[in-house]
Design an enzyme around this catalytic site. Structure first.
Site, PDB file in Angstrom:
ATOM      1  N   TRP A   8     -19.390  16.233  13.263  1.00 34.19           N
ATOM      2  CA  TRP A   8     -18.637  15.371  12.347  1.00 34.19           C
ATOM      3  C   TRP A   8     -18.832  16.354  11.544  1.00 34.19           C
ATOM      4  CZ3 TRP A   8     -16.997   9.798  12.742  1.00 34.19           C
ATOM      5  CH2 TRP A   8     -16.407   9.371  13.523  1.00 34.19           C
TER       6      TRP A   8
ATOM      7  N   GLU B 259      -6.274  -3.814  -0.417  1.00 35.56           N
ATOM      8  CA  GLU B 259      -6.288  -4.352   0.315  1.00 35.56           C
ATOM      9  C   GLU B 259      -7.480  -5.078  -0.164  1.00 35.56           C
ATOM     10  OE1 GLU B 259      -6.379  -1.086   1.563  1.00 35.56           O
ATOM     11  OE2 GLU B 259      -4.497  -1.363   3.278  1.00 35.56           O
TER      12      GLU B 259
ATOM     13  N   THR C 223       0.689  -1.431  -0.216  1.00 39.38           N
ATOM     14  CA  THR C 223       0.010   0.159   0.277  1.00 39.38           C
ATOM     15  C   THR C 223       1.358   1.269  -0.223  1.00 39.38           C
ATOM     16  OG1 THR C 223      -0.500   0.358   2.356  1.00 39.38           O
ATOM     17  CG2 THR C 223      -1.730  -1.220   1.257  1.00 39.38           C
TER      18      THR C 223
HETATM   19  P1  AMP Z   1      -5.777   2.849  -1.851  1.00 38.86           P
HETATM   20  O1  AMP Z   1      -5.336   1.564  -0.839  1.00 38.86           O
HETATM   21  O2  AMP Z   1      -4.252   3.983  -1.726  1.00 38.86           O
HETATM   22  O3  AMP Z   1      -5.661   2.500  -3.248  1.00 38.86           O
HETATM   23  O4  AMP Z   1      -6.632   3.756  -0.736  1.00 38.86           O
HETATM   24  C1  AMP Z   1      -7.831   3.583  -0.616  1.00 38.86           C
HETATM   25  C2  AMP Z   1      -8.811   4.292  -0.195  1.00 38.86           C
HETATM   26  O5  AMP Z   1      -8.903   5.373  -1.349  1.00 38.86           O
HETATM   27  C3  AMP Z   1     -10.325   3.691   0.302  1.00 38.86           C
HETATM   28  O6  AMP Z   1      -9.864   3.120   1.982  1.00 38.86           O
HETATM   29  C4  AMP Z   1     -10.831   5.080   0.543  1.00 38.86           C
HETATM   30  O7  AMP Z   1     -10.586   5.900   1.449  1.00 38.86           O
HETATM   31  C5  AMP Z   1     -10.363   5.792  -1.069  1.00 38.86           C
HETATM   32  N1  AMP Z   1     -11.417   5.809  -1.827  1.00 38.86           N
HETATM   33  C6  AMP Z   1     -11.135   4.554  -2.568  1.00 38.86           C
HETATM   34  N2  AMP Z   1     -11.733   4.851  -3.800  1.00 38.86           N
HETATM   35  C7  AMP Z   1     -13.031   5.853  -3.832  1.00 38.86           C
HETATM   36  C8  AMP Z   1     -14.202   7.048  -4.000  1.00 38.86           C
HETATM   37  N3  AMP Z   1     -14.931   6.261  -5.254  1.00 38.86           N
HETATM   38  N4  AMP Z   1     -14.636   8.060  -3.302  1.00 38.86           N
HETATM   39  C9  AMP Z   1     -14.288   7.648  -2.037  1.00 38.86           C
HETATM   40  N5  AMP Z   1     -13.053   7.393  -1.511  1.00 38.86           N
HETATM   41  C10 AMP Z   1     -11.975   6.676  -2.273  1.00 38.86           C
END
Ligand code: AMP
Length: 566
Positions: free
Chosen positions: A447, A333, A187
């Protein structure tokens, strides 16, 4: 007890869900279909299959074997696609290395996977000495010269293309257990060190099949036979959302853009008639600017946007240029895709209702179970209002953080994968991601969702891009701070930013605590290695500044109102 397969079908072939089978049909139906790399190379699917066998021959001659990690440091290319198949198909584990991480983190990931062979693009040759020191078990490094005339470095066993040309094209891929690990990556590590995740053949195949299943069920354009596909999510990040596996399975024409260059992407789109892509909002924004500059027609280009929330303002910018945009949600993940937007029956294409829906996270794709829960894992209602942590199950979620027992236990607490995202779910199953748990702004006991507030501020006059982060406040606990990139030549005022917020407050769409009392102007927002807005950096930068009242100083050209909340 139900009968087991083995008891009724001794002779039957136990068809393993392995990556090699994604190719079977494509080679029959699309043997002459093309895979294109920038303006540098093009191959048919038949040649692609031949090149996969050659790559496997090269790797096995260098000691590559079942269970060994083979790591790739490259930009998005036909070579990466070849590795997506050849490495797992020989039973080895493909590590897609995030080349945008700082070198210390790249080394951290390589030390943890201990690869036997590394394929490395010449732009990353400056890392090689450090890598060789850090990974003692390394047997071979293959250099990717990518058309340059530089001499082959002496540490390399050979050059990718030359080795491939000279290799035996008769490599035979054996069947093996579908639960064998196929891929691993880390990640992006916005906090602490990156965390390793891994996925099996079975998981990647089921993910590909579920994405196709969803395509028939969206009420907007799916992904299929007439599409020309170009990924715009880095191939080092979560298998480019698994879409190259789908594109191969469907036998589609594909275009790989190498290192991202918005002008070149526009040129490739026009030359090859690209119709289907996916990426983070930042890439959409870059493409829109490049298209305006170069006069590129974007109409009919379907793009799935995910990785962070798509603001309604950016959605409209794309739609005005004729793009078809939908959103997807997932994470490293989760392999990654969990949800994609879907039009409600009766919603008109192009309507405001549709826009509102299509900028949300969407509905779970087939085989995904999703619910929102409180701290005690009690399920909360799907009423579109109640918010809780989104927890999920699907057959393709990482079983663990590699080598991190405590992290894995927390990830899978109660048998559901914890996304760490706050969400609401409506009666149609539409999920809205309100915020990352750690990005929510807690102000005066309320919030405030930073994603919601950003979506509103993005509509304000003069705002090109915005991020909202919490900054400490003696009286309110935390207050939202908007960090704004202004539109060209635009003047941004607090009153202009607050205008759409006040409208949203009047409609009860957001708490009155969301009204801004401060903002800063910047030339650009910091981005993570995968192109998302780096809120951690913004918090670090402005959080401390806020407490000593530095925000609003001339260095950041901001404003500060006297009373936070009216
Ligand atoms: P990553 O593991 O770096 O791909 O990040 C994943 C995170 O990106 C998720 O847990 C969300 O917080 C954010 N994320 C992914 N897709 C979206 C979406 N369509 N809208 C809002 N947040 C998103």
């Amino acid at each position: 007890m139900p009968l087991r397969f083995a008891e009724v079908a001794d002779e039957a072939y136990r068809y393993p869900l392995t990556i090699k089978h994604l190719l079977d049909r494509a080679l029959i139906t699309s043997g002459d279909q093309e895979i294109i790399y920038r303006d540098q190379a093009r191959f048919t699917y038949r040649e692609f299959a031949d090149r996969i066998r050659r790559l496997a021959s090269v790797l096995s001659s260098l000691g590559g074997e079942e269970g060994m990690t083979i790591s790739v440091l490259d930009w998005d290319s036909h070579r990466y696609l070849e590795a997506y198949f050849a490495v797992p198909m020989m039973g080895a584990v493909l590590q897609s290395v995030n080349v945008r991480l700082p070198i210390e983190q790249i080394l951290y990931t390589l030390v943890h996977t201990s690869p036997g062979v590394i394929l490395i693009h010449h732009e990353f040759f400056p890392f090689v000495e450090d890598i060789r020191r850090a990974v003692p078990g390394l047997k071979a490094i293959i250099a990717i010269m990518d058309g340059t005339d530089d001499p082959l470095p002496d540490w390399a066993v050979g050059e990718y293309e030359a080795l491939s040309q000279a290799a035996d094209p008769a490599f035979e891929f054996k069947d093996f257990d579908e639960n064998a690990i196929a891929t691993t990556f880390f990640t992006s590590g916005t906090t602490g060190n990156p965390k390793g995740v891994c996925f099996s053949h079975r998981q990647l195949v089921l993910h590909a099949l579920a994405l196709c299943g969803h395509s028939g069920d969206t009420r907007h354009r799916g992904f299929g036979i007439d599409d020309v596909y170009m990924p715009l999510t880095p191939m080092f990040h979560v298998h480019a959302w698994g879409m190259p596996y789908v594109a191969i399975m469907l036998g589609l024409k594909q275009v790989y853009p190498g290192r991202y260059d918005a002008d070149l992407i526009c040129k490739l789109r026009t030359e090859h008639g690209v119709t289907y892509s996916h990426g983070v909002p930042t890439i959409l924004q870059l493409l829109i600017s490049a298209a305006d500059r170069t006069g590129t027609d974007l109409s009919g280009w379907m793009m799935v946007i995910g990785g962070s929330a798509l603001t309604p303002a950016l959605f409209e910018e794309g739609r005005r240029r004729g793009m078809e945009l939908v959103c997807a949600y997932g994470m490293s993940e989760s392999g990654p895709i969990l949800t994609i937007t879907r039009r409600l029956p009766g919603t008109e294409a192009g309507s405001a209702d549709e826009g509102h829906l299509l900028t949300r996270a969407g509905v779970p794709i087939p085989l995904v179970s999703a619910r929102i829960v409180d701290e005690n894992m009690n399920t909360l209602p799907n009423d579109g209002r109640t918010r809780g942590e989104l927890v999920v199950r699907a057959p393709w979620l990482t079983p663990c953080y590699v080598g991190d027992e405590a992290g894995s236990a927390a990830l899978w607490r109660g048998g559901w994968l914890h996304t760490q995202d706050v969400a609401s779910i409506d009666a149609h199953g539409n999920i809205t991601i309100c915020d990352r748990l750690k990005d929510v702004i807690k102000s005066g006991g309320e919030w405030i969702d930073s994603i919601l507030l950003e979506g509103i501020v993005a509509n304000a006059q003069g705002v090109a891009e915005v991020a909202v982060v919490a900054v400490p406040d003696d009286h309110w606990g935390e207050r939202p701070l908007a960090v704004i990139v202004p539109a060209f030549m635009a003047e941004v005022t607090l009153a202009a930013i607050n205008a759409p917020i006040e409208q949203a407050i009047a409609k009860s769409a957001i708490t009155r605590y969301a009204k801004l009392d401060r903002f800063v102007i910047v030339d650009a927002l910091p981005k993570t290695s995968v192109g998302k807005i780096d809120k951690k950096r913004l918090r670090a930068q402005y959080g401390a500044a806020a407490s000593d009242s530095a925000i609003g100083a001339s260095s950041v050209q901001g404003e500060r109102a006297s009373s936070p909340v009216s």
